[in-house]
Write an enzyme that holds these catalytic residues in place. Structure first.
Site, short mmCIF file in Angstrom:
data_model
loop_
_atom_site.label_atom_id
_atom_site.label_comp_id
_atom_site.label_asym_id
_atom_site.label_seq_id
_atom_site.Cartn_x
_atom_site.Cartn_y
_atom_site.Cartn_z
N CYS A 120 0.62 -1.05 0.07
CA CYS A 120 0.00 0.24 -0.11
C CYS A 120 0.93 1.30 -0.14
CB CYS A 120 -0.92 -0.12 0.94
SG CYS A 120 -2.18 1.08 1.00
N HIS A 219 -3.79 -5.13 0.54
CA HIS A 219 -3.27 -5.30 1.84
C HIS A 219 -3.34 -7.22 2.02
CE1 HIS A 219 -2.45 -1.75 3.87
NE2 HIS A 219 -3.62 -1.21 3.12
N GLU A 221 -1.70 -8.69 3.69
CA GLU A 221 -1.44 -9.22 5.26
C GLU A 221 -2.97 -9.41 6.14
OE1 GLU A 221 -1.92 -5.02 5.68
OE2 GLU A 221 -1.07 -6.41 4.09
#
Length: 239
Positions: A120, A219, A221
């Site tokens: 990001c 994202h 994660e």
């Protein structure tokens, strides 16, 4: 000096994750300046087979890289537009101290061909470091807010990747990603653009001339998608 290990055993790679400095609260304490990073990054790096080390902003030097095998540039607040020679827009909220620390680390990491993954904001930082610039507020460009539907709410959108690119191999079989950002890459500088959202927003950049330099606008994660992190760890040279 690195710890001793048994003959034939591969040392677990050490991956640094750049951190935020933000007001935080815990127990009786409120709004104290704190060094923090969402635990999802640490969890992803650990699950990918590496030891995670959190890196507070520090622009004095990049000596810490001598003990690292890879670097994750985490998400967070906007980059200071002065970094790409523009005045700040109405919606831009920057952290110049964090910028200074991360550019120091990234410059040294690129000079030593250390594997780098930008997530990001981290992808946007990569683009600016390579001479590019950003859209400061995507809704003004694309006419919608699907990339950041509401405060604290992730959206999803289709994505496509350049055939034969690193990210196409990493994300094989995926046609959709999660999203939470109001800025985006307008010019990737010296990086190759290898991923796009359905509205044309740049979603992935990479440097095919280095061991591993990859930026993703989404994202992974948060989505528990370890593939980009595993690719980073896999790029670490064997001892």
């Amino acid at each position: 000096m690195r710890p001793r290990r048994e003959v034939g055993a591969r040392r677990r790679p050490v991956v640094g994750i750049t951190a935020y400095v933000e007001p935080a609260g815990w127990g009786p304490w409120r709004d104290l300046p704190a060094v923090l990073v969402p635990y999802a990054y640490v969890r992803a790096v650990t699950a990918a087979g590496a030891r995670a080390v959190v890196l507070p902003p520090d622009d004095h030097d990049a000596d810490v890289l001598a003990g690292l095998d890879g670097l994750v540039l985490a998400g967070g607040a906007d980059l200071d537009p002065a970094r790409y020679a523009e005045p700040p827009g109405r919606w831009t909220e920057s952290r110049p101290e964090r910028d200074a620390g991360e550019f120091t680390l990234l410059t040294a990491a690129l000079a030593t061909d250390l594997p780098v993954l930008g997530v990001c904001r981290g992808m946007q930082l990569l683009a600016v470091a390579y001479g590019g610039r950003l859209h400061q507020h995507l809704p003004d460009v694309v006419g919608h807010d699907r990339h950041r539907p509401a405060p604290g709410v992730f959206g999803t959108h289709p994505v496509r990747f350049a055939p034969g690119s690193r990210i196409a191999g990493v994300m094989a079989g995926s046609g959709e990603v999660n999203t939470y950002h109001h800025q985006g890459v307008a010019d990737p500088g010296g990086l190759s653009v290898t991923g796009w959202a359905d509205d044309g927003v740049i979603e992935a950049v990479e440097d095919p001339d280095r061991r591993f330099v990859l930026g993703v606008q989404w994202h992974p994660e948060v989505a528990d998608d370890l593939r980009p992190f595993r690719a980073l760890v896999a790029a670490v040279p064997a001892d």
